[in-house]
Motif scaffolding. Structure first.
Motif, PDB file in Angstrom:
ATOM      1  N   LYS A  81      11.958  -2.389 -41.445  1.00 13.87           N
ATOM      2  CA  LYS A  81      12.648  -2.298 -40.154  1.00 13.87           C
ATOM      3  C   LYS A  81      13.834  -3.266 -40.117  1.00 13.87           C
ATOM      4  O   LYS A  81      14.930  -2.895 -39.717  1.00 13.87           O
ATOM      5  CB  LYS A  81      11.680  -2.582 -39.015  1.00 13.87           C
ATOM      6  CG  LYS A  81      12.290  -2.392 -37.654  1.00 13.87           C
ATOM      7  CD  LYS A  81      11.263  -2.602 -36.557  1.00 13.87           C
ATOM      8  CE  LYS A  81      11.917  -2.445 -35.195  1.00 13.87           C
ATOM      9  NZ  LYS A  81      11.006  -2.760 -34.114  1.00 13.87           N
ATOM     10  N   SER A  82      13.596  -4.497 -40.540  1.00 13.85           N
ATOM     11  CA  SER A  82      14.669  -5.500 -40.552  1.00 13.85           C
ATOM     12  C   SER A  82      15.798  -5.069 -41.479  1.00 13.85           C
ATOM     13  O   SER A  82      16.975  -5.252 -41.169  1.00 13.85           O
ATOM     14  CB  SER A  82      14.127  -6.855 -41.011  1.00 13.85           C
ATOM     15  OG  SER A  82      13.118  -7.314 -40.146  1.00 13.85           O
ATOM     16  N   GLY A  84      16.546  -1.902 -42.399  1.00 14.76           N
ATOM     17  CA  GLY A  84      17.206  -0.735 -41.816  1.00 14.76           C
ATOM     18  C   GLY A  84      18.165  -1.102 -40.690  1.00 14.76           C
ATOM     19  O   GLY A  84      19.232  -0.511 -40.553  1.00 14.76           O
ATOM     20  N   LEU A  85      17.770  -2.114 -39.907  1.00 18.04           N
ATOM     21  CA  LEU A  85      18.616  -2.562 -38.798  1.00 18.04           C
ATOM     22  C   LEU A  85      19.655  -3.591 -39.242  1.00 18.04           C
ATOM     23  O   LEU A  85      20.472  -4.042 -38.442  1.00 18.04           O
ATOM     24  CB  LEU A  85      17.748  -3.170 -37.685  1.00 18.04           C
ATOM     25  CG  LEU A  85      16.803  -2.209 -36.971  1.00 18.04           C
ATOM     26  CD1 LEU A  85      15.857  -2.977 -36.054  1.00 18.04           C
ATOM     27  CD2 LEU A  85      17.581  -1.166 -36.190  1.00 18.04           C
ATOM     28  N   ASP A  87      19.115  -6.667 -39.847  1.00 12.18           N
ATOM     29  CA  ASP A  87      18.821  -7.796 -38.963  1.00 12.18           C
ATOM     30  C   ASP A  87      18.803  -9.094 -39.765  1.00 12.18           C
ATOM     31  O   ASP A  87      17.772  -9.504 -40.308  1.00 12.18           O
ATOM     32  CB  ASP A  87      17.478  -7.563 -38.262  1.00 12.18           C
ATOM     33  CG  ASP A  87      17.188  -8.571 -37.170  1.00 12.18           C
ATOM     34  OD1 ASP A  87      17.721  -9.708 -37.232  1.00 12.18           O
ATOM     35  OD2 ASP A  87      16.432  -8.231 -36.238  1.00 12.18           O
TER      36      ASP A  87
END
Length: 99
Positions: A81-82, A84-85, A87
């Motif tokens: 998730k990190s 993909g974003l 972040d």
């Protein structure tokens, strides 16, 4: 200065993540050498730069088992998730937790 190595398939997508991690680092008044490379050259880059931690992109997570015995520092797959974003804050947190 401590070094954080990021690796992905070609080093391109992780380069953007490096930029965002550096912004997060500056905001926190921290100082690290953070760089990106291709996953296929992790052992060579490790020997050249001696990073404290290595983070690899989720798309090359299959490389973890192969590379882990070749390095003597913590190595992990970046949270999907990190990644993909893109972040930088969260990935910097992951690297700091590994140190």
């Amino acid at each position: 200065m401590k070094t954080i190595m990021l690796a992905c398939a070609g080093g391109m997508s992780s380069s953007l993540l490096v930029t965002r991690m550096k912004k997060a680092m500056v905001k926190r008044n921290l100082e690290f050498n953070i760089f990106a490379t291709g996953a296929d050259v992790i052992p060579d880059e490790y020997r050249k730069t001696h990073p404290e931690v290595i983070l690899i992109g989720p798309q090359v997570s299959y490389m973890l088992a192969k590379v882990k015995p070749e390095v003597d520092v913590p190595i992990a797959v970046i949270d999907s998730k990190s990644y993909g974003l893109m972040d930088g804050e969260k990935v910097l947190d992951q690297a700091l937790a590994m140190m």
